[in-house]
Scaffold this active site. Structure first.
Site, short mmCIF file in Angstrom:
data_model
loop_
_atom_site.label_atom_id
_atom_site.label_comp_id
_atom_site.label_asym_id
_atom_site.label_seq_id
_atom_site.Cartn_x
_atom_site.Cartn_y
_atom_site.Cartn_z
N ARG A 79 0.82 -1.22 0.00
CA ARG A 79 0.00 0.00 0.00
C ARG A 79 0.85 1.26 0.00
NH1 ARG A 79 -3.24 -3.70 2.94
NH2 ARG A 79 -2.00 -3.25 4.77
N GLU A 101 4.48 -9.73 16.12
CA GLU A 101 3.84 -10.32 17.29
C GLU A 101 4.01 -11.85 17.28
OE1 GLU A 101 -0.15 -9.03 17.68
OE2 GLU A 101 -0.36 -9.86 19.70
P1 AMP Z 1 3.18 -1.99 11.68
O1 AMP Z 1 4.50 -2.65 11.37
O2 AMP Z 1 2.51 -2.60 12.87
O3 AMP Z 1 3.34 -0.48 11.82
O4 AMP Z 1 2.19 -2.25 10.46
C1 AMP Z 1 2.63 -2.81 9.26
C2 AMP Z 1 1.69 -2.60 8.10
O5 AMP Z 1 0.47 -3.27 8.32
C3 AMP Z 1 1.36 -1.14 7.82
O6 AMP Z 1 2.15 -0.75 6.76
C4 AMP Z 1 -0.09 -1.16 7.39
O7 AMP Z 1 -0.17 -1.14 6.00
C5 AMP Z 1 -0.62 -2.49 7.87
N1 AMP Z 1 -1.54 -2.34 9.00
C6 AMP Z 1 -1.28 -2.62 10.30
N2 AMP Z 1 -2.37 -2.41 11.07
C7 AMP Z 1 -3.33 -1.96 10.24
C8 AMP Z 1 -4.69 -1.52 10.42
N3 AMP Z 1 -5.29 -1.53 11.61
N4 AMP Z 1 -5.37 -1.11 9.33
C9 AMP Z 1 -4.79 -1.10 8.12
N5 AMP Z 1 -3.52 -1.48 7.87
C10 AMP Z 1 -2.80 -1.91 8.91
#
Ligand code: AMP
Length: 180
Positions: A64, A101
């Protein structure tokens, strides 16, 4: 950009409860991307933040981060570089693994994608825990560019992802959601 304009974009983001697993409130940005005015407002807002700062490369995180990352690169007259999941990039890569996680994840970038003259904006759609962006930052940092900035379209404030990213790096979001 005026807050009301970005609030109008935020209002188009669709919340999908329990996707992809129970307990996650998934922010579906496709409903903002498909709206011509909203897509253009997001590009305008990112351009406003980074224009005139000498940015030479926008690095987008699969998948994305490719959508508005490429738009921003075009607006700034910069190049676009993808960070991808393992095995997708065809030439020599460098990679970074990070803890999720459950288990580990790995991301890759072409080893000739960034040089020491580059000023980089790292871009993704959403800041959740920040783990993916931290790994992307460490990957790009190891290539010694002149500067690295970090941008997301939106952030989930309740997860405090900003705190895992280096304090001395400028991190911007266009709008934020209060919860997790
Ligand atoms: P993070 O490493 O936890 O910051 O998240 C990794 C990726 O997962 C981000 O680039 C988002 O595209 C996707 N992502 C994580 N949580 C969500 C959410 N609640 N809604 C949409 N995309 C998410």
């Amino acid at each position: 950009m005026e807050k009301e304009k970005l609030e109008s974009v935020k209002a188009l983001v669709r919340n999908i409860p329990d996707f992809p697993v129970p307990g996650i409130q998934f922010k579906d940005l496709t409903t903002a991307f498909k709206d011509a005015r909203a897509l253009n407002l997001m590009a305008d807002a990112m351009e406003e933040i980074y224009k005139g700062r000498g940015v030479t490369k926008v690095v987008g995180i699969e998948s994305r981060g490719f959508i508005c990352g490429a738009l921003l690169a075009s607006r700034l007259g910069a190049g676009f570089v993808p960070i991808r999941k393992p095995g997708k990039l065809p030439a020599d890569t460098i990679s970074m693994s990070y803890e999720k996680e459950y288990g580990t994840d790995t991301i890759e970038i072409h080893s000739d994608a960034i040089c020491s003259d580059d000023i980089v904006v790292l871009h993704d759609d959403l800041l959740a825990t920040g783990g993916t962006m931290l790994a992307a930052y460490q990957l790009v940092k190891s290539m010694n560019p002149r500067a690295i900035y970090i941008n997301f379209l939106c952030g989930l404030k309740g997860l405090n992802g900003r705190d895992v990213l280096p304090a001395d790096v400028e991190v911007t979001t266009l709008f934020d959601f209060d919860g997790k």
